[in-house]
Design an enzyme around this catalytic site. Sequence first.
Site: not given
Ligand code: AGP
Length: 614
Positions: A488, A2, A27, A73, A99-100, A609, A492, A495, A511
């Site tokens: 990671e 948001c 965002r 959001w 927001n919140g 974001k 990636k 997402e 395992h």
């Molecule tokens: C990364 O590709 C993601 N979009 C997400 O996991 C992100 O890294 C996470 O939300 C943490 O964000 P920050 O680094 O702004 O704290």
Amino acid sequence: MCGIIATVGRASAVPVLLDGLKRLEYRGYDSAGLAIVTDQGLALHRRVGRVRELSSGVPADLQSTVGIAHTRWATHGKVTEANAHPHLDGGSRIALVHNGIIENMGALKARLEADGVVFRSETDTEVLVHLVSRYYHSEDEAVTAGDPVAAVRAALRAVRGTWGIAVLFADRPDVLVAARNGSPLVVGLADGQSYLASDPHALVPYTRRVVFLEDGEMALIDANGVQTFQQDGGRIDSAVETLEEVWGDEDAGGFPHLMLKEIHEQPEALERCLSGRVIPETGTAHLGGMDLNPRDMARLSRVSLLGCGTAYFACQVGARLIEDLARVPAKAEIASEFRHRNPVVDPEALFLAVSQSGETADTLGAVREIQLKGGNVVGVVNVVGSSIARACGRGVYIHSGPEMAVASTKAFSNMVAALSVFTLMLARQRTLSAHQGVVYAEQLRAVPGLVKRYLADPGPIDELVKWVTDSRMVLFLGRGISAPVASEGALKLMEVAYVPCIAYPAGEMKHGPIALLEPGSPVIVVAPRDDVCDKTLSNLQECRARGARVAVIHTEGDDIGELADLSIPVPATGPFFSPLLTVLPLQLLAYRTGLVLGRDIDRPRNLAKSVTVE
Ligand code: AGP
């Protein structure tokens, strides 16, 4: 997530609000809206979808000099126009954006409904606007009636949760009221015009003079400036600050997507992070912002690194570096779990809060928990002046520059680089010899050039894209420092391309996850040259023995590639810094798979974001 933008002053409000919303788009959001005060009272415009759709529905001749706007959001309630912000009170005389999360929404809503209030949305936010209206309009509320600040204050006393809010009153077009508790807000000050935003980025075209609101604070904003208050009482003197590092417009700069641009910015971003900090001549490093002297470092009992998502995987790399090179016990923790397990906070330990945005609610919550328990926490953050950076007061800026694509790429690399610099500094203060320090410092300084070289000729990524596009599941494996790189890579690809992936430390594969393998299953193994490489290769063979198709990311010059179905070599660096190279093909794989599958690469569905709710 948001976003809020609001303005009051001489200028026409609508263009400012729409421009601000566009600047908040990065965002992540699912609907947008704005409310302004016109001669006829409050005018409300909301749309599901993009800001451009909202803009096209707002009449060009709409005149007003005050307004509030929001990108939503969804948390409480589906993605619908009725649930988009702003929300209005019953008489449509007050508008509010939030927001919140209001945690006691259920009880408050039941009470308001019993009093005859009709709700028009499923959101938690709507509770708040009805409460403000009650205190502002009711004759029974002599203390708060007709007083915007008092009415908002009284409403906030009733709620539990987190908020950054902006409130607009139809009969007070000269003011805006704002309040913060857990969701960032910044007031922008210009000549005859004031602004409010959840993100300084939205204020950049208008002013650099800002007042950051802190948790528990409120603000009364008019054309001439801002008055700030404690939520529970008196006036406060808030410092007017100047935004130093100002991010430009969101612009893919000739690349088809922001994500690809940011992948290719890594050499210069890494250079920015390392230069002036790593000193190859003496094999040391310097991070002034940490404010740690050699005695502090010698006494450290342990290091705990906290982050979410990609930042957490960077923490895992950092923890391995710190423990292995600096010989200090180190552990990475998922920030969203931290404070809910009532952690023991060792006063002799150092906590590192790692975050690109500096606004991640879970990481900020962990920082507050550490501080409450007397712990020593510093930030490892990208966005200058962000909530985590300010809450910690000390730390390292990772200096990756603006990262606007939702999928984090260059911030991961710069987090790892900044943690590598920290490790070198710590290691030299403790056990590392000058000779070894010089070796590591030189290896680190060479990394940006190696990244540049790899990106110029990244190898057979498109072949790998063909494997994963139709796959039911992709398995990522890595050992030691490469285990978080595998995680990671999986994150990636999930997402950006929505391909189901799992990542495992390579030794754990037998395992359990090995049961998933069938002929043709794609497996991506991260196996740079290091002391666990041979063990990883045994796991690679185990996958191939079950008919899986295996791609290996390895150090160029090694003949490991022959053991796999596909070989992706990356330039050689020291074993401690291999994640800065091995992550690159995985970033490109996610990008190109998303492209082939026609995904919304820079704005993947459901993601934000900056994750400013828990
Ligand atoms: C990364 O590709 C993601 N979009 C997400 O996991 C992100 O890294 C996470 O939300 C943490 O964000 P920050 O680094 O702004 O704290």
